[in-house]
Design an enzyme around this catalytic site. Sequence first.
Site, PDB file in Angstrom:
ATOM      1  N   LYS A  42      50.582  34.467  34.103  1.00  0.00           N
ATOM      2  CA  LYS A  42      50.872  34.345  35.510  1.00  0.00           C
ATOM      3  C   LYS A  42      49.187  34.299  36.441  1.00  0.00           C
ATOM      4  O   LYS A  42      48.173  34.958  35.218  1.00  0.00           O
ATOM      5  CB  LYS A  42      51.147  35.356  36.919  1.00  0.00           C
ATOM      6  CG  LYS A  42      50.753  37.333  36.395  1.00  0.00           C
ATOM      7  CD  LYS A  42      51.085  37.822  36.919  1.00  0.00           C
ATOM      8  CE  LYS A  42      50.690  39.839  36.139  1.00  0.00           C
ATOM      9  NZ  LYS A  42      50.983  40.341  36.811  1.00  0.00           N
ATOM     10  N   ARG A 140      55.716  49.221  44.037  1.00  0.00           N
ATOM     11  CA  ARG A 140      55.807  48.339  45.173  1.00  0.00           C
ATOM     12  C   ARG A 140      57.315  47.585  45.409  1.00  0.00           C
ATOM     13  O   ARG A 140      58.122  47.559  45.964  1.00  0.00           O
ATOM     14  CB  ARG A 140      55.286  47.079  43.524  1.00  0.00           C
ATOM     15  CG  ARG A 140      53.560  47.762  43.583  1.00  0.00           C
ATOM     16  CD  ARG A 140      53.233  46.754  42.336  1.00  0.00           C
ATOM     17  NE  ARG A 140      53.980  45.973  41.492  1.00  0.00           N
ATOM     18  CZ  ARG A 140      52.691  45.360  39.784  1.00  0.00           C
ATOM     19  NH1 ARG A 140      51.890  44.606  40.609  1.00  0.00           N
ATOM     20  NH2 ARG A 140      53.524  44.916  38.927  1.00  0.00           N
ATOM     21  N   HIS A 170      58.312  48.450  35.009  1.00  0.00           N
ATOM     22  CA  HIS A 170      56.582  48.475  35.269  1.00  0.00           C
ATOM     23  C   HIS A 170      56.344  49.170  35.128  1.00  0.00           C
ATOM     24  O   HIS A 170      56.095  50.413  35.601  1.00  0.00           O
ATOM     25  CB  HIS A 170      56.265  47.660  35.923  1.00  0.00           C
ATOM     26  CG  HIS A 170      55.490  46.547  35.724  1.00  0.00           C
ATOM     27  ND1 HIS A 170      54.442  45.916  34.632  1.00  0.00           N
ATOM     28  CD2 HIS A 170      53.812  46.920  36.556  1.00  0.00           C
ATOM     29  CE1 HIS A 170      53.621  46.255  34.306  1.00  0.00           C
ATOM     30  NE2 HIS A 170      52.520  46.243  35.480  1.00  0.00           N
ATOM     31  N   ARG A 226      56.336  41.875  27.564  1.00  0.00           N
ATOM     32  CA  ARG A 226      55.415  41.355  28.452  1.00  0.00           C
ATOM     33  C   ARG A 226      53.977  41.400  28.155  1.00  0.00           C
ATOM     34  O   ARG A 226      53.353  41.950  29.375  1.00  0.00           O
ATOM     35  CB  ARG A 226      56.094  41.215  30.032  1.00  0.00           C
ATOM     36  CG  ARG A 226      57.161  41.076  30.220  1.00  0.00           C
ATOM     37  CD  ARG A 226      57.751  41.321  31.398  1.00  0.00           C
ATOM     38  NE  ARG A 226      56.735  42.579  32.082  1.00  0.00           N
ATOM     39  CZ  ARG A 226      57.776  43.775  32.122  1.00  0.00           C
ATOM     40  NH1 ARG A 226      58.505  44.684  32.159  1.00  0.00           N
ATOM     41  NH2 ARG A 226      57.315  45.359  33.126  1.00  0.00           N
ATOM     42  N   TYR A 270      18.005  35.245  49.488  1.00  0.00           N
ATOM     43  CA  TYR A 270      19.230  35.538  50.524  1.00  0.00           C
ATOM     44  C   TYR A 270      18.305  37.178  50.581  1.00  0.00           C
ATOM     45  O   TYR A 270      18.820  38.553  49.906  1.00  0.00           O
ATOM     46  CB  TYR A 270      20.372  35.489  50.634  1.00  0.00           C
ATOM     47  CG  TYR A 270      21.026  34.206  51.216  1.00  0.00           C
ATOM     48  CD1 TYR A 270      20.266  33.663  52.046  1.00  0.00           C
ATOM     49  CD2 TYR A 270      21.330  33.990  50.835  1.00  0.00           C
ATOM     50  CE1 TYR A 270      20.903  32.186  52.511  1.00  0.00           C
ATOM     51  CE2 TYR A 270      21.774  31.894  50.424  1.00  0.00           C
ATOM     52  CZ  TYR A 270      21.422  31.576  51.744  1.00  0.00           C
ATOM     53  OH  TYR A 270      21.567  30.419  51.729  1.00  0.00           O
ATOM     54  N   CYS A 317      24.437  33.940  45.473  1.00  0.00           N
ATOM     55  CA  CYS A 317      24.417  33.161  46.474  1.00  0.00           C
ATOM     56  C   CYS A 317      26.003  32.166  46.562  1.00  0.00           C
ATOM     57  O   CYS A 317      25.890  32.772  45.109  1.00  0.00           O
ATOM     58  CB  CYS A 317      23.201  31.841  46.646  1.00  0.00           C
ATOM     59  SG  CYS A 317      21.546  32.524  46.687  1.00  0.00           S
ATOM     60  N   MET A 318      26.240  31.589  47.355  1.00  0.00           N
ATOM     61  CA  MET A 318      27.603  31.027  46.720  1.00  0.00           C
ATOM     62  C   MET A 318      27.278  30.350  46.177  1.00  0.00           C
ATOM     63  O   MET A 318      28.865  30.178  45.405  1.00  0.00           O
ATOM     64  CB  MET A 318      27.822  30.325  48.256  1.00  0.00           C
ATOM     65  CG  MET A 318      29.595  29.673  49.053  1.00  0.00           C
ATOM     66  SD  MET A 318      30.414  28.828  49.267  1.00  0.00           S
ATOM     67  CE  MET A 318      30.046  29.909  50.886  1.00  0.00           C
ATOM     68  N   ASP A 319      26.473  29.290  45.602  1.00  0.00           N
ATOM     69  CA  ASP A 319      26.636  27.862  44.860  1.00  0.00           C
ATOM     70  C   ASP A 319      25.693  28.745  43.621  1.00  0.00           C
ATOM     71  O   ASP A 319      25.772  27.596  42.961  1.00  0.00           O
ATOM     72  CB  ASP A 319      26.487  26.706  45.445  1.00  0.00           C
ATOM     73  CG  ASP A 319      27.524  26.241  46.727  1.00  0.00           C
ATOM     74  OD1 ASP A 319      28.550  27.215  46.345  1.00  0.00           O
ATOM     75  OD2 ASP A 319      26.400  26.560  47.720  1.00  0.00           O
TER      76      ASP A 319
END
Length: 386
Positions: A42, A140, A170, A226, A270, A317-319
């Site tokens: 997953k 859950r 689980h 699992r 920043y 930063c983002m990039d």
Amino acid sequence: MQQSVADLYHRSAAVVDLSCITHNLNEVRRKVPGRKIIAMIKANAYGHGLTRVGAHLAAEGVDYLGTAFVEEALELRKAGITIPIITSGPFSKFQIGLFIENQIDFTVASVDALHLISESAAFYKKRVNVHLKIDTGMMRIGIRHSNADQLFAAALKVEKQVNVVSIFSHFANADSEDLSFARLQLERFLEAAHFYDKHNLPKPLLQIANSAAILRMPESLLDMVRPGIMLYGYHPSQCCKAEAKLLPALSLRAKAMYFKVILEDSTVGYGRTWTASENCRAVTLPIGYGDGYSRGLSNKGQVLLRGKRYPVVGTVCMDQIVVCISDGEAYNGEEVILIGRQGEETITADEIAGQLGTISYEVLTGISQRVPRIFIDKKRGQNNGI
């Protein structure tokens, strides 16, 4: 002549060594002889690449692939993977047809869901595979363990449409030092499953063991297991580490794209959160929180360049990120390691998780889709990008 991995990408990459996944799967098999294995893939195979890892594990002979949602299972089917797939998460009634048409096993957590599935199976004139989920303390999804006989009885009434492959639960904390609650959960689960013995009925397969239980609770192995995080080379917690030798399969890399000298008293990034105490050399890497390198690593993270550790300075930063290399050297295009090994130094997802106050699972699954995955097999000498 074979290309080096660094020749296979331009900016950043998550490099996945499939031979490490094979090694880790063999460690699972060593711990669980004779049990069926549901390989959990997953969340993009824990960040490693859903379809390629799924195909590899199928070729390695696992019995099932495990996803959270039907959308992941459909990607596997579209990639030509034919082995059984179980989805462990909830689904919409409008998705039931997708399961049936693509031969994907259901997790059933309630009598109402079971009725919806049986009605759809009758419409398709097919008998479908389901796995009944029992809640033994995770809170859950799953029918409460004390009411599980209601779900078992309902499944018997629709057995012409529904084949119960397994019943499962689980663990909430099998990775903790104190296993008392995990043992209580196992006791509740086995007590619920006794329904079949009481009524002299064939018992479905039983499964409850995740990676932590595989490593620490041999009494919980039952019929199926699992494994998840351990397939990718990480232990669920510190107290599991002595139980198996695992090899991390993923390294996160980027290339130095800009070199400069930062002058004394200059600030970086920043918010101007880092100030140079003296003139220093720095490189900019084209990777940031948009790629899954957390902003929480601002002024905390470290990278490996030429086998040495150097700090991330300023705000992530983002990039992009900036790395201070003091009086070190670097060239544009040189490979830098954010997760993985270089020379004698290693940065693990566990180390980064510790800096962020989280777990390796989140670090690995957080590596975004815009980071290309490159698959290698060191044992076979193969390099392949996607």
